[in-house]
Design a protein around this motif. Structure first.
Motif, PDB file in Angstrom:
ATOM      1  N   ASN A  58       0.854  -1.182   0.000  1.00  0.00           N
ATOM      2  CA  ASN A  58       0.000   0.000   0.000  1.00  0.00           C
ATOM      3  C   ASN A  58       0.892   1.233   0.000  1.00  0.00           C
ATOM      4  O   ASN A  58       1.493   1.582   1.013  1.00  0.00           O
ATOM      5  CB  ASN A  58      -0.911  -0.009   1.230  1.00  0.00           C
ATOM      6  N   SER A 109      -0.060   4.328  -0.460  1.00  0.00           N
ATOM      7  CA  SER A 109      -0.754   5.552  -0.062  1.00  0.00           C
ATOM      8  C   SER A 109      -0.318   6.019   1.318  1.00  0.00           C
ATOM      9  O   SER A 109      -0.071   5.187   2.208  1.00  0.00           O
ATOM     10  CB  SER A 109      -2.266   5.320  -0.065  1.00  0.00           C
ATOM     11  N   HIS A 166      -2.324   7.199   3.322  1.00  0.00           N
ATOM     12  CA  HIS A 166      -3.494   6.906   4.150  1.00  0.00           C
ATOM     13  C   HIS A 166      -3.618   5.396   4.340  1.00  0.00           C
ATOM     14  O   HIS A 166      -3.900   4.659   3.394  1.00  0.00           O
ATOM     15  CB  HIS A 166      -4.753   7.472   3.501  1.00  0.00           C
ATOM     16  N   GLU A 167      -3.452   4.953   5.560  1.00  0.00           N
ATOM     17  CA  GLU A 167      -3.432   3.515   5.841  1.00  0.00           C
ATOM     18  C   GLU A 167      -4.772   2.854   5.570  1.00  0.00           C
ATOM     19  O   GLU A 167      -4.834   1.669   5.242  1.00  0.00           O
ATOM     20  CB  GLU A 167      -3.014   3.281   7.290  1.00  0.00           C
ATOM     21  N   SER A 168      -5.861   3.609   5.707  1.00  0.00           N
ATOM     22  CA  SER A 168      -7.193   3.031   5.539  1.00  0.00           C
ATOM     23  C   SER A 168      -8.001   3.767   4.478  1.00  0.00           C
ATOM     24  O   SER A 168      -9.217   3.886   4.582  1.00  0.00           O
ATOM     25  CB  SER A 168      -7.949   3.053   6.886  1.00  0.00           C
ATOM     26  N   THR A 225      -6.940   3.342  -1.585  1.00  0.00           N
ATOM     27  CA  THR A 225      -5.972   2.329  -2.027  1.00  0.00           C
ATOM     28  C   THR A 225      -6.037   1.105  -1.135  1.00  0.00           C
ATOM     29  O   THR A 225      -6.022  -0.041  -1.613  1.00  0.00           O
ATOM     30  CB  THR A 225      -4.547   2.903  -2.033  1.00  0.00           C
ATOM     31  N   ALA A 226      -6.121   1.335   0.173  1.00  0.00           N
ATOM     32  CA  ALA A 226      -6.212   0.218   1.112  1.00  0.00           C
ATOM     33  C   ALA A 226      -7.474  -0.598   0.867  1.00  0.00           C
ATOM     34  O   ALA A 226      -7.446  -1.837   0.954  1.00  0.00           O
ATOM     35  CB  ALA A 226      -6.199   0.745   2.548  1.00  0.00           C
ATOM     36  N   THR A 267      -0.271  -7.612   3.694  1.00  0.00           N
ATOM     37  CA  THR A 267      -0.334  -6.245   3.209  1.00  0.00           C
ATOM     38  C   THR A 267       0.626  -5.390   4.016  1.00  0.00           C
ATOM     39  O   THR A 267       0.597  -5.411   5.252  1.00  0.00           O
ATOM     40  CB  THR A 267      -1.761  -5.682   3.318  1.00  0.00           C
ATOM     41  N   HIS A 297       2.048  -1.488   4.580  1.00  0.00           N
ATOM     42  CA  HIS A 297       1.768  -0.079   4.334  1.00  0.00           C
ATOM     43  C   HIS A 297       3.073   0.708   4.369  1.00  0.00           C
ATOM     44  O   HIS A 297       3.704   0.834   5.418  1.00  0.00           O
ATOM     45  CB  HIS A 297       0.808   0.455   5.406  1.00  0.00           C
ATOM     46  N   GLY A 331       3.323   3.825   2.649  1.00  0.00           N
ATOM     47  CA  GLY A 331       3.066   5.188   2.207  1.00  0.00           C
ATOM     48  C   GLY A 331       3.346   6.277   3.224  1.00  0.00           C
ATOM     49  O   GLY A 331       3.475   7.447   2.859  1.00  0.00           O
ATOM     50  N   ASN A 332       3.434   5.906   4.515  1.00  0.00           N
ATOM     51  CA  ASN A 332       3.747   6.909   5.532  1.00  0.00           C
ATOM     52  C   ASN A 332       5.169   6.779   6.055  1.00  0.00           C
ATOM     53  O   ASN A 332       5.536   7.405   7.043  1.00  0.00           O
ATOM     54  CB  ASN A 332       2.753   6.807   6.688  1.00  0.00           C
TER      55      ASN A 332
END
Length: 203
Positions: free
Chosen positions: A7, A9, A11-13, A16-17, A36, A38, A40-41
């Motif tokens: 992911n 993005s 934004h975790e949720s 895209t998530a 999955t 994450h 993106g951050n």
């Protein structure tokens, strides 16, 4: 068999998530393990073009989590990359991640089934998707087919769930990737040998 979903993005949720969760559910229904991740951050700097990864097999920048995540991708049987659409392209963090993960992992992704998905408010998705697919092509991966260009619309997961065609595309990606994974496992065929690339510089 296992598939890693990235992911990209911040934004975790977000949208895209949500798209990745639909794919993950479809894979799980086919008894494919999914993870999955994450990214993106995360603070992931871009490739320095230093060539330090040659002969090492990993990026020499070691102050972030990239090498650990790239190793999971290399060990997985399939890979899905998800990105939001920023200015008709993928977001910057994901771009930095993919540049380094694929450049330092040259030869380690060959013939893995792969899929790219993009989440957008309105337009720009095909250009962003093409960017993701270019990593797959250069790495000699098997791009998983679906029924349209794999984008989903919405500002959040709730809106994306209303994009019936987009949701269906994500479901088909999961089912088709499971099919490709089973074909590979059942065939037992050795992969074609890797070639020594001919590099031609245009002056």
């Amino acid at each position: 068999m296992k598939t890693v979903l990235i992911n990209g993005s911040p934004h975790e949720s977000g949208t895209t998530a949500y798209a990745l969760s639909v794919i993950a559910n479809a894979l799980s229904a086919e008894n494919i393990e999914v993870e999955t991740i994450h990214i993106g951050n995360m603070k992931i700097q871009g490739c320095q073009g230093c060539g330090g990864c040659y002969g090492v097999g990993e990026c020499v920048i070691n102050d972030d989590e990239l090498n650990d995540i790239a190793k999971k991708m290399q060990e997985a049987d399939g890979i899905v990359i998800g990105s939001p659409v920023y200015y008709a392209g993928i977001n910057g963090t994901l771009k930095s991640f993919l540049d380094r993960a694929f450049y330092s992992g040259t030869g380690k992704y060959r013939f893995k089934p792969a899929a790219g998905v993009v989440a957008m408010r309105r337009a720009g998705g095909t250009a962003a998707l093409q960017t993701i697919n270019q990593y797959f092509e250069l790495a000699e991966m098997l791009i998983t087919p679906t029924i349209y260009w794999s984008g989903i619309h919405g500002l959040n997961g709730e809106q994306a769930a209303l994009d019936g065609e987009g949701v269906q595309m994500m479901e088909v990606i999961g089912k088709n990737m499971a099919y490709l994974l089973r074909i590979k496992a059942a065939s037992g065929l050795p992969e074609p040998p890797a070639v020594t690339k001919v590099r031609t510089n245009f002056i």
